[in-house]
Design an enzyme around this catalytic site. Structure first.
Site, PDB file in Angstrom:
ATOM      1  CE  LYS A 199      -3.661  -3.948   3.400  1.00  0.00           C
ATOM      2  NZ  LYS A 199      -5.008  -4.028   2.841  1.00  0.00           N
ATOM      3  CB  CYS A 253      -5.145   1.167   4.331  1.00  0.00           C
ATOM      4  SG  CYS A 253      -6.035   0.353   2.985  1.00  0.00           S
TER       5      CYS A 253
END
Length: 404
Positions: A199, A253
């Protein structure tokens, strides 16, 4: 039944998606106001289609909201994971607090799924010791990092591939089956550290690509070239895919996760660090471009300047790590006050000199800086035609428009 911990931009859509697809779900958050809003059948933020699955979940009686943790077999933790701005390492305090509370109520053989994005090794370092110290070594750990973005959450929840990291492949397959209740994308089962790294790598890759585009924008401006035309031509090559430059990188993010690798691997994450520095420099670069344009048009005060857009991306009300907020902080350091701000998605005043009406905003400025390419702007470009424009999003082709 499952208990989703954290009902923010990730946790709430995830909880509702499970519930709308037949899974009995308890949504838990420490924020009494948020829980009260949801109990009143009201959503705390706007997201296309979210009201539909909210209604579906409620009509099936599959969702309840509480400030208390439930006694369930599966817990899904979707709490914030900020980074320490000094060390650049992940701040795992919200995960730690959530897991500690889960361990007080969970039954034997419960599964704790961490959806929050973390740096590689975070679960080993911060979560596993909690389980050991609580004498609950039969609790199973899983990492299933989220892969969604505000503005397109539901489509991405349903269609994006997912990664399930687990100590026990059997447990991994069980959680995979749970997610297939709504996820149509390919779900890969692997180990926890691989899932953690994958991720962070995804978001670091995008950050580096954006940084390359932003550096090109600076080089092309210095050379008198059109960076957008150059990127367009370069992208005709079948193996080239350069993203678009912009005023900075926002959201929780791309602007945060790469720092995890910088903090954990100093001296090794050199390209990632360079990309972070380039992208963090863009609000300052926008200020430089504003100054150039002001001089060219004899604008002597920032009070005639307006920033269009407070959110970090178009058509959402999410201001986390917003380039506009970063730019306003830079202006304070330069002792430049009085710049005006407007965003159609921010209904309450959150910064100084914020306007809540587009026409009033435009009436009071000469130079508008497009920081976010909301559809409202694209549909009302005629209102901007008599303004000087700095378009940081390449969405406007009116006369007197400047680009990055």
């Amino acid at each position: 039944m499952i208990n989703v911990i954290g009902l923010g931009y990730i946790g709430l859509p995830t909880a509702l998606m499970f519930a709308a697809n037949g899974i009995k779900t308890v949504g838990t958050d420490y924020n009494y106001g948020l829980v009260n809003t949801l109990q009143k059948k009201q959503l705390p933020f706007e997201e296309d289609g979210l009201n539909i699955i909210f209604s579906d979940a409620l009509s099936q009686n599959n969702i309840t909201f509480s400030t208390e943790y439930a006694i369930e077999d599966i817990y899904i933790v979707a709490v914030p994971t900020p980074y320490d701005k000094k060390t650049k390492k992940v701040d795992a305090k919200y995960i730690i607090n959530a897991v500690r509370t889960i361990l007080k109520v969970c039954p034997q053989n419960a599964i704790i799924v961490i959806e929050s994005t973390v740096s590689p090794g975070t679960i080993d370092q911060h979560v596993r010791p909690l389980i050991h110290n609580a004498n609950k070594d039969n609790i199973h750990l899983v990492h299933a990092p989220e892969r969604i973005i505000p503005g397109n959450m539901l489509a991405e929840l349903q269609n994006n591939p997912r990664t399930i990291g687990a100590d026990d492949p059997v447990i991994g397959e069980r959680i995979k089956t749970l997610y297939t209740s709504f996820c149509k994308g390919k779900i890969t089962v692997t180990d926890i550290r691989t899932a953690e790294m994958s991720k962070v790598v995804e978001n670091s890759f995008r950050d580096i690509n954006i940084a390359f585009a932003n550096e090109l924008a600076k080089i092309c401006h210095e050379s008198g070239l059109d960076v957008y035309e150059i990127i367009k031509i370069a992208n005709m090559h079948p193996r080239v895919n350069i993203l678009s430059p912009g005023p900075g990188v926002g959201g929780h993010c791309i602007s945060v996760d790469p720092w995890f690798l910088v903090g954990d691997y100093p001296g090794l994450a050199n390209i990632i660090l360079a990309a972070r520095k380039i992208n963090d420099s863009m609000p300052e670069y926008v200020l430089e471009r504003i100054s150039e344009i002001m001089k060219k048009h004899n604008i002597s005060t920032v009070e005639k300047i307006g920033l269009y857009g407070l959110t970090y991306k178009e058509n959402v009300n999410d201001t986390r790590e917003s380039p506009t907020l970063q730019l306003l902080e830079k202006m304070k350091k330069h002792l430049a006050f009085g710049i005006k701000v407007y965003d159609p998605y921010i209904k309450d005043s959150i910064v100084e000199n914020q306007y809540l009406d587009l026409d009033n905003f435009l009436n009071d400025i000469d130079l508008v800086v497009i920081m976010t390419a909301h559809d409202e702007l694209k549909n009302n470009l005629n209102k901007f035609k008599n303004k000087i424009i700095l378009d940081t999003r390449n969405c406007c082709c009116l006369k007197n428009t400047y680009k990055l």
